[in-house]
Scaffold this active site. Structure first.
Site, PDB file in Angstrom:
ATOM      1  N   HIS A 150       7.982  65.301 -42.283  1.00  0.00           N
ATOM      2  CA  HIS A 150       7.771  64.162 -41.384  1.00  0.00           C
ATOM      3  C   HIS A 150       9.038  63.409 -41.033  1.00  0.00           C
ATOM      4  O   HIS A 150       9.034  62.558 -40.145  1.00  0.00           O
ATOM      5  CB  HIS A 150       6.740  63.201 -41.977  1.00  0.00           C
ATOM      6  CG  HIS A 150       5.390  63.832 -42.135  1.00  0.00           C
ATOM      7  ND1 HIS A 150       5.012  64.516 -43.262  1.00  0.00           N
ATOM      8  CD2 HIS A 150       4.353  63.912 -41.271  1.00  0.00           C
ATOM      9  CE1 HIS A 150       3.782  64.985 -43.093  1.00  0.00           C
ATOM     10  NE2 HIS A 150       3.365  64.635 -41.899  1.00  0.00           N
ATOM     11  N   LYS A 301       1.917  67.268 -35.318  1.00  0.00           N
ATOM     12  CA  LYS A 301       1.461  66.002 -34.757  1.00  0.00           C
ATOM     13  C   LYS A 301       2.624  65.039 -34.544  1.00  0.00           C
ATOM     14  O   LYS A 301       2.604  64.199 -33.681  1.00  0.00           O
ATOM     15  CB  LYS A 301       0.406  65.378 -35.651  1.00  0.00           C
ATOM     16  CG  LYS A 301       0.794  65.434 -37.112  1.00  0.00           C
ATOM     17  CD  LYS A 301      -0.416  65.619 -38.009  1.00  0.00           C
ATOM     18  CE  LYS A 301       0.084  66.096 -39.366  1.00  0.00           C
ATOM     19  NZ  LYS A 301      -0.875  66.773 -40.170  1.00  0.00           N
TER      20      LYS A 301
END
Ligand code: MSP
Length: 512
Positions: A150, A301
């Site tokens: 991330h 995402k």
């Protein structure tokens, strides 16, 4: 055990995520297999669902001012609406927040805890934690001090945990994979799993006290079950582990856990060991496909490469969507999505291929025989179509059983190509102009319509809508759903006199 039913599963998807075409790739593949298995008469049970616990969900709920349950209730339909538009024919949909799942997680934990080998024990866990991953990392894993996935800062965490003694299962896992090489496919993934096991297995943490959105540990409810003992257990929950022993005996072990390669370790190392520790059989097969790439990168995402399935379905339609991903990418390897290649496939294989074949044959039947299927009077007029079909359907079956989804479709489209070529050879449009060729025209159009019948059946697992539309145009009385392979592939099944209609084209051409 478990042999009466063909039990196929997909992973349960993180409810908190936004569905993208990578997720749909796993789901369409499973649906293709499940529909094919039903077509050959197997008693199929196909399971999917949503993974709804964890800190990330709890935090998102809090940020939105609702309870975690209200939060997942509001998210879960986002997944089902995608599966609905993709014609995903699951038989069961599990949410990890259901009571049946709480019972199954408690039961497997208790079984492992009580197995007499101390396979679950308490300890202290300390490490660098990424909330988004719900995972601990070592310093080495981090990229510039941030989570490698991330790119966000990690948190130092320390807590009392329960651990699962995975390290005790290396030998049994190696024995299992040596005795059953096809228990993990394809070969690249088998090698990866074997070297993981041979490299030494570490116990993993199975509980948390830092949040409470999860299944309580039965003997110590201050703890909630952490990720994998919760998520993986969904497969046995649905098979009736906690509440339906008869069903469980019929359905377990699962025939195929279809997954993406990112979760191989959990499915092919953690999960069989967990089951062994609980005295249960490991799954018959874990089949791990590759990544779907967009512009050469795995969709994610956070990287903004995520494409929602609706963006493509709106333009290409459900059938074309399903066909493209299964036909374009070699199942098991990584593959690229592009709008251009999807348009090309649609036009070449569907509009010009199957669609054109159907519309030419149905138009000639309408114009020359008022739509009624004529008699095949000229011996041998069908040429090699019956043998081509027979051979293609055999290859189709062998590939589908082996989960070689791309060559399976290539086999079916060999029939399409041969049938289109047959028309070019026989030139029925010329025969139609000469009354002396009436018998041959009848025979050629019978053979062509008969090939369409077989094709409608064969493509039903990948393109259920087009198959149904073609079936309706052919005017066959028996429902398409009642057809079975190989019986429906036997030449001559189309009744003379069947009233066909020339309907809308199956696949309109799309502009590049
Ligand atoms: N919740 C866990 C699985 C628990 S199963 C007991 C999970 N969920 S997920 O939503 O992140 O992923 C679900 C499936 O989507 C996995 O099979 C994964 O491989 C697949 N994909 C997600 N992105 C993908 C691509 N870009 N390409 C292909 N499949 C990928 O993991």
């Amino acid at each position: 055990m478990g042999r009466d039913v063909f039990f196929i599963t997909t992973p349960i998807y993180y409810a908190n995520d936004v569905p993208h075409i990578g997720h749909a790739y796993t789901e369409v593949a499973s649906d293709f297999i499940a529909r094919y298995r039903r077509l050959r008469g197997d008693d199929v049970r196909y399971l999917t669902g949503t993974d709804e616990h964890g800190l990330k969900v709890a935090r998102a709920a809090e940020e939105n001012g609702v309870t975690p349950r209200e939060w997942t209730d509001s998210l879960e339909p986002r997944w089902r609406e995608v599966w609905q538009r993709l014609d995903i024919s699951y038989d069961d949909y599990i949410r990890t927040t259901e009571p049946r799942h709480y019972e199954a997680v408690a039961k497997i934990l208790q079984a492992v805890h009580d197995n007499g080998r101390d396979d679950i024990y308490g300890g202290t866990y300390e490490g660098l934690y990424c909330v988004a991953c719900e995972a601990y990392y070592t310093e080495d894993d981090l990229i510039e001090g941030n989570c490698p996935i991330h790119g966000r800062p990690v948190e130092q965490m320390r807590e009392q945990n329960y651990f699962f003694r995975l390290s005790a299962y290396a030998d049994r896992l190696l024995e299992h994979y040596t005795a059953n090489p096809s228990a993990i496919e394809p070969e690249a993934r088998r090698n990866e799993v074997l070297s993981l096991i041979e490299g030494g297995l570490q116990d993993f943490s199975i509980s948390r006290t830092t949040f409470d959105w999860g299944v309580p540990i039965p003997w110590d409810p201050e703890h909630v079950t952490y990720v994998w003992f919760d998520a993986l257990t969904n497969y046995i929950t649905a098979a009736g582990y906690a509440n339906d022993p008869e069903r469980f005996a019929r359905e377990w072990p699962a025939n195929i856990h279809l997954i993406g390669k990112d979760i191989v370790r959990f499915h092919a190392v953690y999960w069989p060991a967990m089951l062994m520790a609980a005295g249960l059989e490991p799954p018959t097969q874990v089949w791990a496909h590759g990544y779907l790439l967009v512009g050469g990168e795995k969709m994610s995402k956070t990287k903004l490469t995520g494409i929602h399935p609706f963006d493509l379905i709106d333009h290409f339609g459900t059938d074309s969507y399903r066909y493209y991903f299964m036909r374009e990418i070699s199942f098991g390897q990584d593959g690229n999505f592009s709008w251009e290649s999807m348009t090309e496939r649609h036009n070449a294989d569907l509009a010009n291929g199957l669609g054109n074949l159907a519309s030419r044959v149905l138009a000639m039947l309408a114009n020359n025989f008022d739509g009624a299927v004529p008699e095949p009077v000229t011996p041998g007029a069908e040429g090699d179509l019956p043998t081509v079909i027979d051979d293609a359907l055999r290859r189709y079956d062998a590939h589908m059983i082996a989960v070689q989804l791309q060559p399976a479709l290539v086999a079916v489209w060999d029939i399409v190509a041969r049938a289109n070529h047959y028309l070019v050879e026989k030139e029925p449009w010329k025969l139609a102009k000469d009354p002396a060729s009436r018998d041959e025209l009848s025979s050629v159009l019978y053979a062509s319509a008969e090939t369409l019948r077989v094709l409608a059946v064969a493509v039903a697992p990948i393109m259920p809508r087009a198959a149904q539309a073609l079936w309706a145009q052919l005017g066959i009385d028996e429902p398409l759903d009642a057809q079975r392979l190989p019986a429906a592939g036997v030449w001559g099944g189309l009744a003379v006199g069947t009233k066909t209609t020339k309907g809308d084209s199956l696949f309109p051409r799309l502009e590049a």
